[in-house]
Enzyme design. Structure first.
Site, PDB file in Angstrom:
ATOM      1  N   GLU A 199      -5.479 -42.739  97.049  1.00  0.00           N
ATOM      2  CA  GLU A 199      -5.435 -41.622  97.986  1.00  0.00           C
ATOM      3  C   GLU A 199      -5.470 -42.196  99.405  1.00  0.00           C
ATOM      4  O   GLU A 199      -6.057 -43.247  99.645  1.00  0.00           O
ATOM      5  CB  GLU A 199      -6.673 -40.756  97.732  1.00  0.00           C
ATOM      6  CG  GLU A 199      -6.868 -39.573  98.650  1.00  0.00           C
ATOM      7  CD  GLU A 199      -8.203 -38.882  98.391  1.00  0.00           C
ATOM      8  OE1 GLU A 199      -8.262 -37.664  98.569  1.00  0.00           O
ATOM      9  OE2 GLU A 199      -9.187 -39.562  97.994  1.00  0.00           O
ATOM     10  N   LYS A 241      -3.219 -32.089  96.468  1.00  0.00           N
ATOM     11  CA  LYS A 241      -4.567 -32.085  95.882  1.00  0.00           C
ATOM     12  C   LYS A 241      -5.127 -30.665  95.802  1.00  0.00           C
ATOM     13  O   LYS A 241      -5.177 -29.942  96.803  1.00  0.00           O
ATOM     14  CB  LYS A 241      -5.473 -32.970  96.739  1.00  0.00           C
ATOM     15  CG  LYS A 241      -6.882 -33.183  96.221  1.00  0.00           C
ATOM     16  CD  LYS A 241      -7.606 -34.115  97.192  1.00  0.00           C
ATOM     17  CE  LYS A 241      -9.027 -34.426  96.792  1.00  0.00           C
ATOM     18  NZ  LYS A 241      -9.677 -35.302  97.801  1.00  0.00           N
ATOM     19  N   CYS A 288      -8.476 -38.006  93.357  1.00  0.00           N
ATOM     20  CA  CYS A 288      -9.872 -38.201  93.754  1.00  0.00           C
ATOM     21  C   CYS A 288     -10.831 -37.112  93.251  1.00  0.00           C
ATOM     22  O   CYS A 288     -11.230 -37.127  92.104  1.00  0.00           O
ATOM     23  CB  CYS A 288      -9.954 -38.372  95.271  1.00  0.00           C
ATOM     24  SG  CYS A 288     -11.482 -39.214  95.807  1.00  0.00           S
TER      25      CYS A 288
END
Length: 263
Positions: free
Chosen positions: A40, A106, A142
Protein backbone atom coordinates in the site's frame (compact mmCIF):
# COMPACT_ATOMS: atom_id res chain seq x y z
CA UNK A 1 2.65 -19.87 -9.70
CA UNK A 2 5.65 -17.85 -8.55
CA UNK A 3 4.81 -14.61 -6.74
CA UNK A 4 7.14 -11.93 -5.42
CA UNK A 5 6.86 -10.04 -2.16
CA UNK A 6 8.37 -6.64 -3.00
CA UNK A 7 8.94 -4.95 0.36
CA UNK A 8 10.07 -1.34 -0.08
CA UNK A 9 10.18 1.91 1.85
CA UNK A 10 8.28 4.54 -0.09
CA UNK A 11 9.28 8.18 0.02
CA UNK A 12 7.08 11.22 -0.53
CA UNK A 13 8.27 11.50 -4.15
CA UNK A 14 6.41 9.31 -6.70
CA UNK A 15 9.28 9.34 -9.20
CA UNK A 16 11.66 7.93 -6.58
CA UNK A 17 9.18 5.20 -5.75
CA UNK A 18 8.75 4.37 -9.41
CA UNK A 19 12.48 3.62 -9.52
CA UNK A 20 12.01 1.23 -6.60
CA UNK A 21 9.24 -0.51 -8.53
CA UNK A 22 11.41 -0.86 -11.63
CA UNK A 23 14.27 -2.40 -9.68
CA UNK A 24 12.12 -4.80 -7.68
CA UNK A 25 10.09 -5.98 -10.68
CA UNK A 26 13.31 -6.70 -12.58
CA UNK A 27 14.55 -8.80 -9.65
CA UNK A 28 11.23 -10.62 -9.34
CA UNK A 29 11.00 -11.40 -13.06
CA UNK A 30 14.60 -12.62 -13.16
CA UNK A 31 13.64 -15.16 -10.48
CA UNK A 32 10.67 -16.39 -12.48
CA UNK A 33 7.82 -14.53 -10.78
CA UNK A 34 4.64 -13.97 -12.77
CA UNK A 35 3.19 -11.67 -10.09
CA UNK A 36 4.94 -8.92 -8.13
CA UNK A 37 3.11 -7.51 -5.10
CA UNK A 38 4.10 -4.16 -3.62
CA UNK A 39 2.83 -2.39 -0.50
CA UNK A 40 0.00 0.00 0.00
CA UNK A 41 1.14 3.59 -0.60
CA UNK A 42 3.89 2.55 -3.01
CA UNK A 43 3.27 5.73 -5.00
CA UNK A 44 3.87 7.95 -1.95
CA UNK A 45 4.22 7.20 1.74
CA UNK A 46 1.62 8.13 4.32
CA UNK A 47 2.36 11.35 6.17
CA UNK A 48 2.45 13.09 2.77
CA UNK A 49 -0.21 15.45 1.42
CA UNK A 50 -1.99 12.99 -0.85
CA UNK A 51 -4.41 15.23 -2.73
CA UNK A 52 -1.82 16.99 -4.92
CA UNK A 53 -0.20 13.64 -5.80
CA UNK A 54 -3.34 11.71 -6.73
CA UNK A 55 -3.63 10.65 -10.38
CA UNK A 56 -6.17 8.60 -12.37
CA UNK A 57 -5.38 5.08 -13.50
CA UNK A 58 -4.46 6.42 -16.94
CA UNK A 59 -2.15 9.08 -15.45
CA UNK A 60 1.62 9.11 -15.79
CA UNK A 61 2.51 7.16 -12.64
CA UNK A 62 0.17 4.22 -13.22
CA UNK A 63 1.02 4.23 -16.92
CA UNK A 64 4.72 4.01 -16.07
CA UNK A 65 4.07 1.03 -13.78
CA UNK A 66 2.09 -0.57 -16.61
CA UNK A 67 5.10 -0.16 -18.90
CA UNK A 68 7.34 -1.87 -16.34
CA UNK A 69 4.86 -4.73 -16.04
CA UNK A 70 4.66 -5.08 -19.81
CA UNK A 71 8.44 -5.02 -20.18
CA UNK A 72 8.88 -7.94 -17.79
CA UNK A 73 5.69 -9.84 -18.58
CA UNK A 74 4.38 -9.83 -15.01
CA UNK A 75 1.30 -8.66 -13.16
CA UNK A 76 2.33 -5.78 -10.87
CA UNK A 77 0.17 -4.87 -7.87
CA UNK A 78 1.09 -1.61 -6.14
CA UNK A 79 -0.61 0.95 -3.92
CA UNK A 80 -1.34 4.43 -5.29
CA UNK A 81 -3.80 7.28 -4.78
CA UNK A 82 -6.49 8.30 -7.24
CA UNK A 83 -8.85 11.31 -7.13
CA UNK A 84 -12.25 10.76 -5.49
CA UNK A 85 -15.37 12.72 -6.59
CA UNK A 86 -15.80 14.41 -3.19
CA UNK A 87 -12.35 16.03 -3.19
CA UNK A 88 -10.67 13.33 -1.14
CA UNK A 89 -8.58 10.56 -2.70
CA UNK A 90 -9.09 6.84 -3.07
CA UNK A 91 -6.47 4.53 -1.58
CA UNK A 92 -6.14 2.41 -4.69
CA UNK A 93 -4.38 -0.88 -5.30
CA UNK A 94 -3.30 -0.82 -8.93
CA UNK A 95 -3.12 -4.16 -10.75
CA UNK A 96 -1.50 -3.92 -14.14
CA UNK A 97 0.13 -6.23 -16.67
CA UNK A 98 -0.74 -9.45 -18.44
CA UNK A 99 -3.41 -7.56 -20.43
CA UNK A 100 -5.07 -6.03 -17.35
CA UNK A 101 -5.09 -2.53 -15.90
CA UNK A 102 -7.49 -1.80 -13.07
CA UNK A 103 -7.69 -0.47 -9.55
CA UNK A 104 -9.22 -1.67 -6.29
CA UNK A 105 -10.30 1.22 -4.07
CA UNK A 106 -9.79 0.27 -0.43
CA UNK A 107 -13.15 -0.43 1.20
CA UNK A 108 -12.22 -0.43 4.90
CA UNK A 109 -10.50 2.80 5.97
CA UNK A 110 -8.05 2.90 8.85
CA UNK A 111 -9.97 4.95 11.42
CA UNK A 112 -8.25 3.31 14.38
CA UNK A 113 -5.32 3.69 16.75
CA UNK A 114 -5.89 7.49 16.76
CA UNK A 115 -5.46 7.74 12.99
CA UNK A 116 -8.36 8.82 10.75
CA UNK A 117 -7.72 7.77 7.17
CA UNK A 118 -11.26 8.82 6.21
CA UNK A 119 -10.40 12.50 6.67
CA UNK A 120 -8.50 12.46 3.39
CA UNK A 121 -9.49 9.12 1.81
CA UNK A 122 -12.90 8.12 0.46
CA UNK A 123 -13.91 4.46 0.77
CA UNK A 124 -14.39 2.18 -2.18
CA UNK A 125 -17.36 -0.16 -2.51
CA UNK A 126 -16.52 -2.85 -5.04
CA UNK A 127 -14.47 -6.02 -4.83
CA UNK A 128 -11.81 -6.58 -7.48
CA UNK A 129 -10.32 -9.68 -9.04
CA UNK A 130 -7.73 -10.25 -11.76
CA UNK A 131 -6.36 -13.37 -13.42
CA UNK A 132 -2.97 -14.78 -14.35
CA UNK A 133 -2.65 -18.06 -16.26
CA UNK A 134 -6.32 -18.86 -15.58
CA UNK A 135 -5.84 -18.38 -11.83
CA UNK A 136 -8.26 -15.94 -10.17
CA UNK A 137 -6.60 -13.48 -7.80
CA UNK A 138 -8.46 -11.25 -5.35
CA UNK A 139 -7.23 -7.85 -4.20
CA UNK A 140 -7.20 -6.46 -0.65
CA UNK A 141 -5.56 -3.53 1.09
CA UNK A 142 -4.14 -3.30 4.61
CA UNK A 143 -6.98 -2.57 7.10
CA UNK A 144 -9.19 -4.89 5.02
CA UNK A 145 -7.32 -7.73 6.73
CA UNK A 146 -9.39 -7.15 9.88
CA UNK A 147 -12.64 -7.94 8.02
CA UNK A 148 -13.00 -11.67 7.23
CA UNK A 149 -16.05 -11.29 5.00
CA UNK A 150 -14.09 -9.47 2.30
CA UNK A 151 -11.82 -12.49 1.91
CA UNK A 152 -14.61 -15.05 1.91
CA UNK A 153 -16.49 -13.00 -0.69
CA UNK A 154 -13.38 -12.94 -2.88
CA UNK A 155 -13.27 -16.73 -2.57
CA UNK A 156 -16.94 -16.85 -3.57
CA UNK A 157 -15.95 -15.02 -6.75
CA UNK A 158 -13.42 -17.69 -7.56
CA UNK A 159 -10.26 -16.34 -5.96
CA UNK A 160 -7.79 -18.98 -4.84
CA UNK A 161 -5.08 -16.39 -4.12
CA UNK A 162 -5.51 -12.97 -2.49
CA UNK A 163 -2.90 -10.29 -3.11
CA UNK A 164 -2.71 -7.64 -0.39
CA UNK A 165 -0.67 -4.49 0.02
CA UNK A 166 -0.21 -2.84 3.40
CA UNK A 167 1.49 -0.01 5.24
CA UNK A 168 1.14 -1.26 8.81
CA UNK A 169 1.34 1.09 11.74
CA UNK A 170 4.00 0.62 14.36
CA UNK A 171 3.03 0.00 17.97
CA UNK A 172 2.89 -2.54 20.81
CA UNK A 173 1.68 -5.89 19.54
CA UNK A 174 1.20 -4.68 15.96
CA UNK A 175 3.59 -7.19 14.41
CA UNK A 176 1.86 -10.02 16.23
CA UNK A 177 -1.53 -8.76 15.07
CA UNK A 178 -0.31 -8.51 11.47
CA UNK A 179 1.01 -12.04 11.39
CA UNK A 180 -2.08 -13.45 13.12
CA UNK A 181 -4.51 -11.62 10.84
CA UNK A 182 -2.78 -12.60 7.60
CA UNK A 183 -2.80 -16.25 8.61
CA UNK A 184 -6.41 -16.06 9.84
CA UNK A 185 -7.72 -14.51 6.62
CA UNK A 186 -5.97 -17.20 4.57
CA UNK A 187 -7.63 -19.83 6.72
CA UNK A 188 -11.06 -18.11 6.63
CA UNK A 189 -11.04 -18.09 2.84
CA UNK A 190 -8.97 -21.25 2.42
CA UNK A 191 -6.90 -19.31 -0.10
CA UNK A 192 -3.27 -18.35 -0.50
CA UNK A 193 -2.67 -14.89 0.95
CA UNK A 194 0.28 -12.90 -0.39
CA UNK A 195 0.74 -9.85 1.86
CA UNK A 196 3.37 -7.23 1.00
CA UNK A 197 3.96 -4.46 3.52
CA UNK A 198 6.05 -1.34 3.67
CA UNK A 199 9.46 -1.96 5.19
CA UNK A 200 10.29 -0.36 8.52
CA UNK A 201 11.64 3.06 7.46
CA UNK A 202 14.19 3.07 10.28
CA UNK A 203 16.02 0.19 8.55
CA UNK A 204 16.79 2.63 5.71
CA UNK A 205 17.97 5.44 7.97
CA UNK A 206 14.66 7.26 7.98
CA UNK A 207 12.41 8.11 10.90
CA UNK A 208 9.03 6.50 11.40
CA UNK A 209 6.22 9.05 11.13
CA UNK A 210 4.88 9.85 14.63
CA UNK A 211 1.24 9.42 13.58
CA UNK A 212 0.93 7.97 10.06
CA UNK A 213 1.29 4.20 9.42
CA UNK A 214 4.56 3.93 7.50
CA UNK A 215 5.32 0.22 7.83
CA UNK A 216 6.95 -2.43 9.98
CA UNK A 217 8.06 -4.91 7.30
CA UNK A 218 7.46 -8.65 7.81
CA UNK A 219 5.67 -9.25 4.51
CA UNK A 220 4.46 -12.83 4.39
CA UNK A 221 2.74 -15.59 2.45
CA UNK A 222 0.17 -17.73 4.22
CA UNK A 223 -1.19 -21.02 2.89
CA UNK A 224 -4.90 -21.97 2.62
CA UNK A 225 -4.53 -23.83 5.92
CA UNK A 226 -3.23 -20.72 7.67
CA UNK A 227 0.42 -21.71 7.75
CA UNK A 228 3.04 -18.97 7.35
CA UNK A 229 5.19 -20.45 4.58
CA UNK A 230 7.47 -17.49 3.83
CA UNK A 231 8.24 -14.09 5.32
CA UNK A 232 10.65 -11.20 5.21
CA UNK A 233 12.31 -9.23 7.99
CA UNK A 234 11.93 -5.54 8.75
CA UNK A 235 14.04 -4.08 5.92
CA UNK A 236 13.53 -3.68 2.16
CA UNK A 237 13.84 -6.91 0.18
CA UNK A 238 12.34 -9.03 -2.61
CA UNK A 239 11.32 -12.63 -2.01
CA UNK A 240 9.91 -14.97 -4.67
CA UNK A 241 7.66 -17.77 -3.42
CA UNK A 242 6.24 -20.78 -5.27
CA UNK A 243 2.51 -21.31 -4.60
CA UNK A 244 1.15 -24.84 -4.87
CA UNK A 245 -2.29 -24.03 -6.25
CA UNK A 246 -3.49 -27.62 -5.92
CA UNK A 247 -3.33 -27.14 -2.16
CA UNK A 248 -6.40 -24.87 -2.28
CA UNK A 249 -8.68 -27.65 -3.51
CA UNK A 250 -7.24 -30.12 -1.01
CA UNK A 251 -7.77 -27.77 1.94
CA UNK A 252 -11.26 -26.79 0.79
CA UNK A 253 -12.18 -30.47 0.70
CA UNK A 254 -10.87 -31.15 4.19
CA UNK A 255 -11.92 -27.82 5.77
CA UNK A 256 -15.08 -26.87 3.81
CA UNK A 257 -15.81 -23.69 5.76
CA UNK A 258 -16.94 -21.85 2.61
CA UNK A 259 -19.47 -24.57 1.78
CA UNK A 260 -20.59 -24.95 5.41
CA UNK A 261 -21.43 -21.30 6.06
CA UNK A 262 -24.97 -20.65 7.26
CA UNK A 263 -24.82 -16.85 7.59
Amino acid sequence: MRVALCQITSTAVPSENLSLVRDAVARAAADGASVAVFPEATMACFGTSLGPLAEPLDGPWASAVASVAEEHGVLVVAGMFTPAPDGRVHNTLLATGRGQHLGYDKIHLFDAFRFAESKTVAPGSDLAIVSVDDVTLGLANCYDVRFPELFTRLADRGATVVLMGASWGVGPGKREQWELLVRARALDSTSWLVAAGQADPTTSGRSAHPKAPTGIGYSMVASPSGEAVASLGAGPDVLVVELDLSLVEKVRESIPVLANRRL
